[in-house]
Motif scaffolding. Structure first.
Motif, short mmCIF file in Angstrom:
data_model
loop_
_atom_site.label_atom_id
_atom_site.label_comp_id
_atom_site.label_asym_id
_atom_site.label_seq_id
_atom_site.Cartn_x
_atom_site.Cartn_y
_atom_site.Cartn_z
N ASP A 144 5.23 2.57 -11.33
CA ASP A 144 3.88 2.61 -10.77
C ASP A 144 3.89 2.87 -9.27
O ASP A 144 3.09 3.65 -8.75
CB ASP A 144 3.15 1.29 -11.06
CG ASP A 144 2.74 1.16 -12.51
OD1 ASP A 144 2.75 2.18 -13.23
OD2 ASP A 144 2.42 0.04 -12.94
N THR A 145 4.82 2.21 -8.57
CA THR A 145 4.92 2.41 -7.12
C THR A 145 5.32 3.84 -6.81
O THR A 145 4.71 4.51 -5.96
CB THR A 145 5.94 1.44 -6.51
OG1 THR A 145 5.49 0.10 -6.70
CG2 THR A 145 6.13 1.70 -5.02
N SER A 174 2.55 6.26 -7.39
CA SER A 174 1.55 6.18 -6.34
C SER A 174 1.99 6.97 -5.11
O SER A 174 1.20 7.70 -4.50
CB SER A 174 1.30 4.72 -5.96
OG SER A 174 0.28 4.60 -5.00
N ARG A 231 0.85 -1.19 0.00
CA ARG A 231 0.00 0.00 0.00
C ARG A 231 0.89 1.24 0.00
O ARG A 231 1.53 1.55 1.01
CB ARG A 231 -0.94 -0.01 1.22
CG ARG A 231 -1.88 -1.20 1.21
CD ARG A 231 -2.82 -1.21 2.38
NE ARG A 231 -3.76 -0.09 2.31
CZ ARG A 231 -4.97 -0.12 2.87
NH1 ARG A 231 -5.38 -1.20 3.52
NH2 ARG A 231 -5.77 0.91 2.79
N HIS A 232 0.91 1.90 -1.13
CA HIS A 232 1.86 3.00 -1.32
C HIS A 232 1.19 4.35 -1.57
O HIS A 232 1.87 5.34 -1.83
CB HIS A 232 2.80 2.68 -2.49
CG HIS A 232 3.46 1.35 -2.39
ND1 HIS A 232 4.53 1.11 -1.55
CD2 HIS A 232 3.18 0.17 -2.99
CE1 HIS A 232 4.90 -0.16 -1.65
NE2 HIS A 232 4.10 -0.75 -2.52
N ASP A 233 -0.13 4.39 -1.49
CA ASP A 233 -0.84 5.61 -1.89
C ASP A 233 -1.03 6.61 -0.75
O ASP A 233 -1.47 7.74 -1.00
CB ASP A 233 -2.20 5.26 -2.50
CG ASP A 233 -3.08 4.47 -1.54
OD1 ASP A 233 -2.54 3.75 -0.67
OD2 ASP A 233 -4.32 4.55 -1.67
N THR A 234 -0.71 6.24 0.48
CA THR A 234 -0.95 7.15 1.60
C THR A 234 0.33 7.70 2.24
O THR A 234 0.29 8.75 2.89
CB THR A 234 -1.78 6.47 2.71
OG1 THR A 234 -1.08 5.30 3.16
CG2 THR A 234 -3.15 6.07 2.19
N GLY A 266 1.80 10.62 -5.90
CA GLY A 266 0.39 11.02 -5.89
C GLY A 266 -0.07 11.39 -4.50
O GLY A 266 -0.81 12.36 -4.30
N GLY A 267 0.37 10.61 -3.49
CA GLY A 267 0.04 10.93 -2.10
C GLY A 267 0.70 12.22 -1.65
O GLY A 267 0.11 13.00 -0.89
N ARG A 314 -1.36 15.02 -3.05
CA ARG A 314 -2.60 15.21 -2.29
C ARG A 314 -2.32 15.94 -0.98
O ARG A 314 -3.08 16.82 -0.56
CB ARG A 314 -3.26 13.86 -2.00
CG ARG A 314 -4.04 13.28 -3.16
CD ARG A 314 -4.93 12.14 -2.71
NE ARG A 314 -4.18 11.02 -2.15
CZ ARG A 314 -3.58 10.08 -2.87
NH1 ARG A 314 -3.65 10.12 -4.19
NH2 ARG A 314 -2.93 9.10 -2.29
#
Length: 346
Positions: A117-118, A121, A79-82, A124-125, A128
Motif C-alpha cells: 500500500d505504501t 501510494s 504521508r506517502h502520496d506526494t 501513484g505520486g 501524477r
C-alpha cells in the motif's frame, strides 16, 4: 526451524508475491502516462522509446535525483502520496532548464520490507508527476533488501530523459546586462533544505496538524509536492526566446542562478518583488536563520528563474500567467564588477 529445514526467499525476508502485487497496482498508473514514442510497457528487461520524428537534430538530456531527507518527514507523518511527485519534479525541472521536453522517467524504490500500500501510494505520486510533466513512466526497479532499511522506511531515486533540438539548447550564453529575471512561484520548500526544516521543527515542536496557512496544516505545507514547470515553460519557449533558466534547488537562489550566468554578469534580485510564503518566515523566526542563509538554502518562494530580453518580459509574464503560473519580475541582469557574487538579493 531446524538447521536442515528448507528455506525460502520469504524466510530470508523477500516477498516475491508482494512484489508481483505491487507491479499489478503500478501497471494501470503507468498506462495513464503513456505518450507518443513508447514502444513497450512495464515488464520488459528494458524500456523502449523512439525519439519523436519532428526533431531534426535531437539531443538527449538526462537527469537524476532523489527526494532527500523530506522522506524522513514522510515516514514520521505517514504521508506517502506526494513524495513521488517530488521525485519526478526534481529531474524534469532540471532538464527543462536546457530547453528539453521530458520524454520518459524511471524510478528506483528500495526498502527493507515491501509494504504494497505504501509503495503503491508513492508510485501513484510518481505517475501524477509524470502526467504533469508530459512524460511516460516507462519502467523502474523495486528492491526489497532485508536489513538495509528500518521497517517502514524506503529510499527513492529517479531518472528522467528528455530531448531538445540541437539549435535550441538553452545554456545562458546570450544573457547580457539589461535582461530581465522572472521568478515562477514555488509550492513551498519543494525537496531541498529538509535537514534544516526538520531541525527547526524539532526545536519548535509545533502541532503539525493545527491550521497554519489558511486551511492547510503545517504537515500539509511541509509535504506539499514540488511544482512541475515543464508544460507552461515549454509553451513559453514556443512563442518567445528564453535566454536562460535556473531550477532553484539545493543552494537556493544564491547558488543556482549563477549556474546559468556568463562570468561577466550578475543577477540582482529584489526581495520585495515577490511574496514570501509564510513557511519561510516561520522557519527563519523559529530557527533564528540568517537572511543570507535562507537564500542560500531555500527557494524562498521562487522555484524556477527565467531570463528573457527586456523587450520580451511583459509578453513572457502574460504567457506564463495564462498557463496558470504565479510569476513575478524579480530582478535584472547587470555587468559584473571584479569577482563580486553573481547573484544578489537586495
Amino acid at each position: 526451524m531446524t538447521q536442515n529445514s528448507s528455506l525460502s526467499y520469504r524466510d530470508a525476508g523477500v516477498d516475491i508475491d508482494a512484489g508481483d502485487a505491487l507491479v499489478d497496482r503500478i501497471k494501470p498508473l503507468a498506462k495513464k502516462t503513456l505518450r507518443d514514442g513508447v514502444l513497450g510497457g512495464i515488464g520488459g528487461f528494458g524500456a523502449l522509446f523512439e525519439v519523436p520524428k519532428r526533431y531534426k537534430e535531437p539531443v538527449l538530456v538526462s537527469g537524476t535525483d532523489g527526494v532527500g531527507t523530506k522522506l524522513k518527514l514522510a515516514f514520521q507523518l505517514n504521508r506517502h502520496d506526494t513524495v513521488g511527485q517530488d521525485l519526478v519534479a526534481m529531474s524534469v525541472n532540471d532538464i527543462l532548464v536546457q530547453g528539453a521536453e521530458s520524454l520518459f522517467f524511471l524510478d528506483y524504490f528500495a526498502c527493507g520490507k515491501l509494504h504494497v500500500d505504501t509503495a503503491a501510494s508513492v508510485v501513484g505520486g510518481i505517475a501524477r508527476g509524470c502526467e504533469l510533466a508530459g512524460c511516460a513512466l516507462i519502467g523502474g526497479e523495486t528492491a526489497e533488501m532485508p536489513g538495509m532499511y528500518p521497517d517502514g522506511e524506503y529510499d527513492l531515486a529517479g531518472f528522467a530523459v528528455g530531448v531538445v533540438e540541437k539549435s535550441r539548447i538553452i545554456d545562458g550564453s546570450t544573457i547580457q546586462p539589461g535582461d530581465v529575471v522572472l521568478g515562477l512561484a514555488s509550492s513551498g520548500a519543494h525537496s531541498n533544505g529538509y535537514s534544516l526544516v526538520r531541525k527547526i521543527i524539532e526545536r519548535a515542536n509545533p502541532d503539525m496538524n493545527a491550521p497554519f496557512d489558511g486551511e492547510r496544516t503545517l504537515s500539509d505545507v511541509v509535504m506539499a509536492p514540488t511544482r512541475i514547470y515543464v508544460k507552461p515553460v515549454l509553451k513559453l519557449m514556443e512563442k518567445l526566446p528564453v535566454k536562460g533558466m535556473a531550477h532553484i534547488t539545493g543552494g537556493g537562489l544564491l547558488e543556482n542562478v549563477p549556474r546559468v550566468l556568463p562570468d561577466n554578469t550578475v543577477a540582482v534580485l529584489q526581495k520585495s518583488a515577490w511574496p514570501r510564503p509564510k513557511l519561510f518566515d516561520w522557519m527563519q523566526a523559529e530557527g533564528n536563520v540568517a537572511e543570507n542563509e535562507m537564500h542560500r538554502v531555500f527557494n524562498c518562494g521562487i522555484g524556477m528563474v527565467v531570463v528573457v530580453a527586456a523587450e520580451h518580459a511583459d509578453a513572457a509574464l502574460a504567457e506564463l500567467k495564462a498557463a496558470g503560473e504565479q510569476v513575478y519580475r524579480i530582478g535584472e541582469i547587470r555587468a559584473r564588477s571584479g569577482d563580486e557574487a553573481q547573484t544578489r538579493v537586495e
